[in-house]
Each structure stands twice: as C-alpha cells, then as structure tokens.
Design an enzyme around this catalytic site. Structure first.
Site, short mmCIF file in Angstrom:
data_model
loop_
_atom_site.label_atom_id
_atom_site.label_comp_id
_atom_site.label_asym_id
_atom_site.label_seq_id
_atom_site.Cartn_x
_atom_site.Cartn_y
_atom_site.Cartn_z
N GLU A 146 -32.11 11.98 -29.93
CA GLU A 146 -32.76 12.66 -31.05
C GLU A 146 -34.07 11.97 -31.42
OE1 GLU A 146 -28.23 12.86 -31.83
OE2 GLU A 146 -29.66 11.57 -30.79
N ALA A 204 -10.35 8.93 1.25
CA ALA A 204 -10.74 9.68 2.45
C ALA A 204 -9.53 9.75 3.36
CB ALA A 204 -11.90 9.00 3.16
N TRP A 217 -14.19 4.35 10.65
CA TRP A 217 -14.33 5.01 9.35
C TRP A 217 -13.71 6.39 9.46
CZ3 TRP A 217 -15.71 2.08 5.44
CH2 TRP A 217 -16.52 0.97 5.67
N ASP A 223 -9.75 -5.87 4.30
CA ASP A 223 -11.12 -5.42 4.57
C ASP A 223 -12.20 -6.41 4.18
OD1 ASP A 223 -9.87 -3.11 5.39
OD2 ASP A 223 -10.40 -1.94 3.62
N ARG A 280 -24.59 0.31 -2.74
CA ARG A 280 -25.74 0.06 -1.87
C ARG A 280 -26.57 1.34 -1.73
NH1 ARG A 280 -21.51 -2.92 -0.07
NH2 ARG A 280 -20.81 -1.56 1.62
N HIS A 315 -0.91 2.07 -2.11
CA HIS A 315 0.00 1.30 -2.97
C HIS A 315 -0.50 1.28 -4.41
CE1 HIS A 315 3.16 -1.80 -3.55
NE2 HIS A 315 2.33 -2.23 -4.49
#
Length: 374
Positions: free
Chosen positions: A56, A163, A179, A209, A216, A307
């Site tokens: 505003e 995914a 992937w 992993d 990024r 999990h």
C-alpha cells in the site's frame, strides 16, 4: 458498494503485482496494490522485501505526490494495522485521503483478522472485500498458503516434491534414483527450493545421496535452511551439508535417543540441533514442525524418500504434492513407492485433493495435488 467486474480486474492485477515479491518477502505475505481514481491507474506497488515498504505504501508513493483525496486503493491482502518493522498501512491509507479500499483476501494472523478493516470503516473509509469464492479472492488466498497456514497454526506449509516412474517407484530395488526425472523437471524443482524457507530430507537420504539441498538457480536472495530429520544425530560431519553450513543454515531434528556427543559435535560444526519428543515418528514430525514454525519457517519442501514422506502423511502434514512422473518402468518388489508409513486402512479414509492440475515438463508429467486450503 458491490464489487464489480472492474474491481475484480484490478484485484487480479494486485495478485500479479504481489508475485514480484516471491523469494524476497518471507515470513511476510505476498501483497500487491493499485491506486485509481475515475477509472485511471495512478500508482502500483508491491511488497518487495521483508522489512521494506508494504504494497500500500509503495503504491501510494508511486503516485508521485499527487493529491489522492477521494481515490481508491485495491489490495490483495487486508491492510495491516499494527507496527512491526514498518508502520501500519491503515495509517498511510488514511493520511493519503483514500476514500475506498477494496480487498481480495483477509489476513488471518492474530494481529490483523479484520482489525485493519474495522479501523478504516470507523474513519469513514468505504471497505469492500471480495467473496472468498471469487476468482480474485481465491487467487489471493492460494498465493499466500504458507503465510495463511503459519498464521493460523504456527506450523509451516508443507509441499512434498517427488519424482517417480510410471509404476510409482522412487528408485530401483538397489536404491538407484539418479535421475528418474529429466533436466527440465530438476531445474523447476531448484526454483521451488528458492521459494521456500526450508528444504527437508530424512537421514536416510542424507547418508545415501550426500546432497547439498541448495537452490541452484539465478536470483536467490537467500538459500533455504536445510533440515534433516535425524533421530540419532548421525549426520556426517564431513558431508556436504555440514561443510556448506556457512553458505546456508543446517538444522537437525533429533530425538532423545541421540547421544550428547553426537549433538555437541554437530553444534560445534555450526549445525542447529533441535531435540524433540514424540511417541512415534509422526509425533516427532509434528513436534519438529512446531519448532520450525517458532523459528519463522512458514514453508518447506519435503524431498527424499518414502520413509519420511510417510511419517509426514501419517501426521496429516502434507498440504500439497508435486509429483513428476517419468516415462519409465522400474518394477521390483523391493523398489520403494512414494509414501511409506502406516497409511490408511480403508479407501474411504484416503486423502483426496481439493484440486489437481497436470502439465508436461519436458518428457515428464507434473501433477500438482492441493490437499488442503488455508
């Protein structure tokens, strides 16, 4: 005065303007505003940065000092009436002499919740609020789901990103998942990381992993906090998360089973360790979310395996699912699915989305299922 088609169009414009603040305003909401008189737009503004002028005030300033007596302001969120890092927007509206305020959505926080609108009405300003089911009203509410949930519950809004293959597998039976989704999908997910306050994984994903969990992509004003649900505080001190703690914060949600030496070592490395209680995994998830909410984490993206996702599901704390489905089949009795945990016993108890949208992203299909609306 009832809200007409022109009001709806201007409220739609305020929602568009509000989007310009995305990635920059949390824990504040996204807000846009337009000042008009006699059908002409005099100034537009949006909340551009947490701690900076509200929409505003920015819209009034954009009018260049013009006399605004009797003008109208359309705003995507109820104007604030309390002093925080900036003065109340109700005072700016009254000082400018605006005669009408048209609002797309309410502010459910305890400091607002209709108070600002009441102050304006008491001062003779005409206030009109869009119906919640109108196009502009719903768009404004959906735009600020993290803010709205946190304001009402003190708990962050949770988006599960996953995914899978066509047959619903997150990885092969051997654990290979890189992937499943294509490059365009992964790029989009990095953009989502830049929009949330925290990115969350379980210790299993962190160990398997060794991820960075940073966003990024260009235009990232601040990296999300990386959160690991890690009951025994096993996060490696030589892993990428701890090594990059100076670049982006790392928080470990541990249980009372974690040893003092393990939690002390993480803290000495710059990691925040929060020890929570709970009789089961979804109880600890809930306790962890409450702690994160107290630290002004209003939104988080849940990544990683089935999990932890199952524990969040059992806790009833998944607000939105964003799932990339890749055109591949994996099979395998031991290959993990999307959700672990206890799940439901009957189809009648299944979680059913409020809304579902689908769109192709490269070779993948993105499904967005909104499970709750706040």
């Amino acid at each position: 005065m009832p809200i007409d088609a022109r009001d709806e169009a201007l409220l739609g414009r305020t929602v568009e303007l509000a989007e310009r603040g995305r990635r920059h305003v949390s824990p504040n909401p996204l807000v846009g505003a337009v000042v008009t008189r006699d059908g002409q737009t005099l100034g537009e503004g949006w909340h551009a940065k947490a701690g900076g002028p509200h929409a505003e005030v920015a819209a009034i300033a954009a009018c260049g000092g013009a006399d605004l007596t009797g003008a109208t302001i359309h705003v995507s969120l109820e104007p604030c009436c309390h002093t925080g890092r900036t003065p109340p927007c109700t005072e700016a509206i009254l000082a400018a002499g605006l005669r009408r305020v048209v609002v797309a959505s309410d502010d459910p926080s305890a400091k607002a919740s209709g108070r600002g609108l009441g102050i304006l009405r008491d001062e003779g300003v005409q206030v009109d609020v869009a119906a919640p089911g109108s196009d502009a009203g719903r768009a404004a509410r959906l735009q600020n789901q993290p803010f709205r949930k946190h304001a009402r519950t003190g708990i962050p809004w949770v988006m599960l990103k996953t995914a899978s293959s066509l047959d619903g597998r997150l990885a092969t039976h051997a654990g290979d998942s890189r992937w499943i989704s294509g490059g365009p999908s992964r790029d989009l997910a990095h953009g989502w990381r830049a929009e949330v306050d925290a990115v969350v994984v379980g210790i299993g994903t962190a160990l398997a992993d060794d991820p960075q969990l940073t966003a990024r992509v260009p235009d990232v004003p601040r990296q999300p906090t990386r959160v690991v649900f890690d009951s025994e505080a096993r996060l490696p001190l030589d892993g990428k998360l701890v090594a990059s703690v100076a670049e982006a914060p790392v928080t470990v949600i541990a249980s009372r089973a974690a040893s003092r030496s393990a939690t002390d070592a993480l803290r000495a490395s710059g990691v925040e360790v929060i020890v929570v209680s709970g009789q089961n995994e979804h109880g600890r998830v809930r306790a962890g979310l409450e702690e994160l909410g107290q630290r002004e984490v209003t939104s988080l993206m849940l990544e990683g395996g089935s999990h932890l996702a199952g524990a969040f599901f059992d806790a009833g704390e998944i607000d939105e699912l964003r799932m990339f489905v890749a055109p591949i089949l994996l099979g395998g009795r031991q290959a993990p699915g999307i959700l672990g945990g206890e799940g439901v016993e009957r189809i009648a108890d299944a979680a059913r989305p409020v809304e579902i949208t689908r769109e192709p992203i490269g070779d993948d299909l993105l499904t967005i299922a909104r499970l709750k609306e706040w």
